[in-house]
Motif scaffolding. Structure first.
Motif, PDB file in Angstrom:
ATOM      1  N   PRO A 159      15.794   6.609   1.521  1.00 19.16           N
ATOM      2  CA  PRO A 159      15.805   8.079   1.589  1.00 19.16           C
ATOM      3  C   PRO A 159      17.322   9.010   1.464  1.00 19.16           C
ATOM      4  CG  PRO A 159      14.126   8.427   3.245  1.00 19.16           C
ATOM      5  CD  PRO A 159      14.831   7.154   2.400  1.00 19.16           C
ATOM      6  N   LEU A 160      18.121   9.641   0.312  1.00 17.98           N
ATOM      7  CA  LEU A 160      19.276   9.792   0.453  1.00 17.98           C
ATOM      8  C   LEU A 160      20.132   9.975   1.415  1.00 17.98           C
ATOM      9  CD1 LEU A 160      19.735  11.761  -2.975  1.00 17.98           C
ATOM     10  CD2 LEU A 160      19.790   9.667  -2.974  1.00 17.98           C
ATOM     11  N   ARG A 161      19.512  11.239   2.543  1.00 20.68           N
ATOM     12  CA  ARG A 161      20.322  11.844   3.643  1.00 20.68           C
ATOM     13  C   ARG A 161      20.517   9.973   4.661  1.00 20.68           C
ATOM     14  NH1 ARG A 161      15.060  14.595   6.070  1.00 20.68           N
ATOM     15  NH2 ARG A 161      13.456  13.228   5.802  1.00 20.68           N
ATOM     16  N   SER A 162      19.318   8.954   4.389  1.00 20.10           N
ATOM     17  CA  SER A 162      19.597   7.353   5.626  1.00 20.10           C
ATOM     18  C   SER A 162      20.280   6.873   4.382  1.00 20.10           C
ATOM     19  CB  SER A 162      18.507   7.073   5.986  1.00 20.10           C
ATOM     20  OG  SER A 162      17.797   8.119   6.536  1.00 20.10           O
ATOM     21  N   LYS A 163      21.246   6.842   3.599  1.00 22.07           N
ATOM     22  CA  LYS A 163      21.982   5.787   2.294  1.00 22.07           C
ATOM     23  C   LYS A 163      22.258   5.034   2.997  1.00 22.07           C
ATOM     24  CE  LYS A 163      23.898   5.333  -2.262  1.00 22.07           C
ATOM     25  NZ  LYS A 163      23.885   5.547  -3.156  1.00 22.07           N
ATOM     26  N   GLU A 164      22.818   3.833   2.940  1.00 27.10           N
ATOM     27  CA  GLU A 164      23.576   2.973   3.531  1.00 27.10           C
ATOM     28  C   GLU A 164      24.952   2.803   3.119  1.00 27.10           C
ATOM     29  OE1 GLU A 164      21.649  -1.138   5.693  1.00 27.10           O
ATOM     30  OE2 GLU A 164      20.926  -0.421   3.139  1.00 27.10           O
ATOM     31  N   SER A 176       0.444  -1.287   0.081  1.00 30.41           N
ATOM     32  CA  SER A 176       0.110  -0.012  -0.364  1.00 30.41           C
ATOM     33  C   SER A 176       0.973   0.949  -0.016  1.00 30.41           C
ATOM     34  CB  SER A 176      -0.770   0.522   1.182  1.00 30.41           C
ATOM     35  OG  SER A 176       0.387   0.238   2.601  1.00 30.41           O
ATOM     36  N   VAL A 177       0.409   2.161   0.043  1.00 27.34           N
ATOM     37  CA  VAL A 177       0.928   3.555  -0.144  1.00 27.34           C
ATOM     38  C   VAL A 177       1.589   3.760   1.013  1.00 27.34           C
ATOM     39  CG1 VAL A 177       0.824   6.481  -0.678  1.00 27.34           C
ATOM     40  CG2 VAL A 177      -0.466   5.023  -2.103  1.00 27.34           C
ATOM     41  N   GLU A 178       0.633   3.209   2.179  1.00 27.22           N
ATOM     42  CA  GLU A 178       1.076   3.401   3.453  1.00 27.22           C
ATOM     43  C   GLU A 178       2.266   3.081   3.809  1.00 27.22           C
ATOM     44  OE1 GLU A 178      -1.953   2.984   2.341  1.00 27.22           O
ATOM     45  OE2 GLU A 178      -2.521   4.993   3.312  1.00 27.22           O
ATOM     46  N   GLN A 179       2.708   1.049   2.961  1.00 26.52           N
ATOM     47  CA  GLN A 179       3.612   0.461   3.679  1.00 26.52           C
ATOM     48  C   GLN A 179       4.701   1.735   2.605  1.00 26.52           C
ATOM     49  OE1 GLN A 179       2.587  -2.543   1.757  1.00 26.52           O
ATOM     50  NE2 GLN A 179       2.085  -3.634   3.844  1.00 26.52           N
ATOM     51  N   ARG A 180       5.036   2.185   2.369  1.00 24.95           N
ATOM     52  CA  ARG A 180       6.272   2.429   1.224  1.00 24.95           C
ATOM     53  C   ARG A 180       6.543   3.954   1.465  1.00 24.95           C
ATOM     54  NH1 ARG A 180       2.844   0.977  -3.351  1.00 24.95           N
ATOM     55  NH2 ARG A 180       2.873   3.250  -3.785  1.00 24.95           N
ATOM     56  N   ARG A 181       5.527   5.247   1.864  1.00 19.79           N
ATOM     57  CA  ARG A 181       5.593   6.135   2.973  1.00 19.79           C
ATOM     58  C   ARG A 181       6.656   5.995   3.562  1.00 19.79           C
ATOM     59  NH1 ARG A 181       0.895   7.656   4.797  1.00 19.79           N
ATOM     60  NH2 ARG A 181       0.141   9.064   2.856  1.00 19.79           N
ATOM     61  N   VAL A 182       7.393   7.011   3.800  1.00 20.84           N
ATOM     62  CA  VAL A 182       9.069   6.971   4.773  1.00 20.84           C
ATOM     63  C   VAL A 182       8.672   8.199   5.868  1.00 20.84           C
ATOM     64  CG1 VAL A 182      11.729   7.081   5.126  1.00 20.84           C
ATOM     65  CG2 VAL A 182      10.362   6.239   2.878  1.00 20.84           C
ATOM     66  N   VAL A 183       8.980   7.371   7.461  1.00 17.73           N
ATOM     67  CA  VAL A 183       8.336   8.186   8.181  1.00 17.73           C
ATOM     68  C   VAL A 183       9.447   8.427   8.905  1.00 17.73           C
ATOM     69  CG1 VAL A 183       7.805   9.300   9.943  1.00 17.73           C
ATOM     70  CG2 VAL A 183       6.295   7.853   8.585  1.00 17.73           C
ATOM     71  N   LYS A 184      10.142   9.692   9.325  1.00 19.71           N
ATOM     72  CA  LYS A 184      11.920   9.979  10.025  1.00 19.71           C
ATOM     73  C   LYS A 184      11.197  10.404  11.157  1.00 19.71           C
ATOM     74  CE  LYS A 184      16.114  11.220  10.280  1.00 19.71           C
ATOM     75  NZ  LYS A 184      16.752   9.822   9.552  1.00 19.71           N
ATOM     76  N   ILE A 185      11.610   9.070  12.134  1.00 19.90           N
ATOM     77  CA  ILE A 185      11.837   9.109  13.421  1.00 19.90           C
ATOM     78  C   ILE A 185      12.718  10.027  14.175  1.00 19.90           C
ATOM     79  CG2 ILE A 185      11.072   7.809  15.954  1.00 19.90           C
ATOM     80  CD1 ILE A 185      10.287   6.107  13.576  1.00 19.90           C
TER      81      ILE A 185
END
Length: 448
Positions: free
Chosen positions: A365-370, A275-284
């Motif tokens: 997200p690019l800022r969290s790139k491994e 779902s769209v919700e599953q793919r949404r990235v939330v920054k904690i």
């Protein structure tokens, strides 16, 4: 009758003013208007590139005839749709790629061979043939086209002479959108033969699509056509403030309907099955309350659990997160649908999940790139575990080659693909001394 003729005259040639009143009048005078509209389309087909560039009645005509569901005129519309691409672009512009399928679907009269012949004809525009495939796919979803006939036709194209990569790409999406699980071998061959433009997604993404069912159901063509709704948003028309106010509510409803029908197509394009919700990235934030509900700060609770360990293993929580889009049964089964569990045993699925965790593209997200080292370590762990399960199956079932294994057990990834990557990873680091064994297996059963 005089008013109708005046309305026809007003839309015969191009004007910047959107002819809403004229289209409404024509809409309530169906039988009287049809002969004029048919004549306009026939005129366009006859004159082709010599048609006056300001002539527009044929353009309104195809939408109105679809609105009226004029099935007698279907062969004539197919004749129009089968014109050379440059001519079609001149006559109907963006309709070729946006609305042609729905126009043909709403006038379809049962002559399936007209669609089949045009789709197989390399002289017909690729865009038009793709729209015709949409019509056939919608007829199948409507249960107006037999499944065996539909699959036989698609197989004929896949296994026949080359008719252009664009059509093969369209067929790939059609196989998945119609959930034709019997055609997984054809889907694989299209990718292996390089006949699919991967802008629509990689093979593993298409497998997700094959076994994921949208709540609203799939649609390739709209169930009805409204000339006013279809045309009034075109940039060629001036838009008055009053029109905007009166049409806002209608537009919102129309957009909502389209989104309901096209949500799976959007998922298909971006390769996500969840779902769209599953793919949404939330920054904690580190100091935010942990989302698990423990009452602790995130940094003191699940942050450490989500970080991969030094040996590359991930927590169960992280695994569940990245398996959220894996297409297993979620909730109650629905009659008539084929699920992954219907075609593959639990052992094959569990092995495939390891490959999915290793190889499925992760949208981070690019800022969290491994760091590459972290990714390689994680892949190595999952692929090593998968190899051990794979070796046990091969030994137990006395499987002789990759092809035999793939045909029975492989789901998202074929042996050549993931074992080749495992060899590359083990060449960089082989703590368990597994490289020699993997190479021997590849040499015996396949290549690499």
């Amino acid at each position: 009758m005089e008013e109708l003729q005046k309305a026809i005259e007003n839309i015969t040639y191009y004007s910047r003013k959107f002819p809403k009143e004229e289209l409404e009048l024509i809409g309530v005078n169906r039988d009287e208007a049809i002969p004029y509209l048919r004549d306009a389309v026939e005129k366009a087909v006859k004159e082709k590139d010599d048609l006056d560039e300001n002539y527009s009645l044929h353009l309104y005509g195809i939408f109105l005839l679809a609105q009226f569901q004029d099935r007698e005129f279907f062969p004539n519309l197919m004749e129009l749709a089968s014109l050379p691409e440059d001519t079609l672009d001149f006559l109907i512009g963006d309709v070729l790629t946006e609305d042609l399928g729905s126009i043909l679907y709403n006038t379809y009269n049962g002559e399936i061979d007209l669609l089949k012949q045009a789709i197989k004809n390399k002289e017909v525009s690729d865009y038009a043939r793709s729209q015709m495939l949409d019509v056939m796919g919608q007829l199948y979803l409507d249960q107006k086209l037999d499944k065996q006939e539909w699959q036989d036709f698609l197989r004929e194209i896949v296994h026949g002479k080359s008719i252009g990569d664009y059509i093969y790409t369209a067929i790939t999406s059609m196989i998945c959108g119609c959930h034709l699980t019997d055609m997984i071998p054809e889907l694989r061959s299209l990718y292996l033969d390089g006949q699919v433009d991967e802008y629509i997604g990689r093979y593993d993404e298409k497998v997700d699509r094959m076994f994921t069912y949208g709540k609203a159901g799939e649609r390739f063509c709209t169930s009805s056509v409204s000339a006013i709704k279809s045309l009034r948003g075109w940039p060629m028309y001036e838009k008055s403030a009053s029109d905007s106010v009166n049409e806002d509510e209608e537009d919102a409803a129309s957009i909502e309907d389209k989104l309901d029908g096209k949500l799976d197509s959007i998922r298909d394009l971006f390769g996500g099955a969840g779902s769209v919700e599953q793919r949404r990235v939330v920054k904690i934030g580190r100091n935010d309350p942990c989302p698990c509900g423990s009452g602790k700060k995130y940094k003191q609770c699940c942050l450490k659990k989500s970080e991969p360990s030094a040996d590359g293993t991930e927590s169960k929580q992280e695994q569940e997160k990245w398996l959220a889009t894996y297409p297993t049964i979620d909730g109650e089964r629905e009659e008539g649908r084929v699920y992954l569990e219907d075609l593959y045993d639990s052992e094959s699925i569990e092995l495939d999940k390891l490959l999915y965790l290793a190889l499925k593209h992760r949208r981070i997200p690019l800022r969290s790139k491994e760091p590459e080292l972290v990714v390689a370590r994680r892949k190595r762990v999952y692929l090593t575990d998968a190899y051990k399960k794979f070796a046990a199956i091969v030994e137990r079932e006395q499987i002789q080659n990759f092809s035999e294994y793939d045909s029975k057990h492989s789901i998202h990834y074929l042996c050549d693909e993931w074992l080749g990557e495992l060899v590359d990873l083990l060449e960089e680091e082989d703590r368990d001394g597994l490289l020699k064994d993997v190479r021997a297996t590849c040499k015996k059963m396949g290549t690499k």
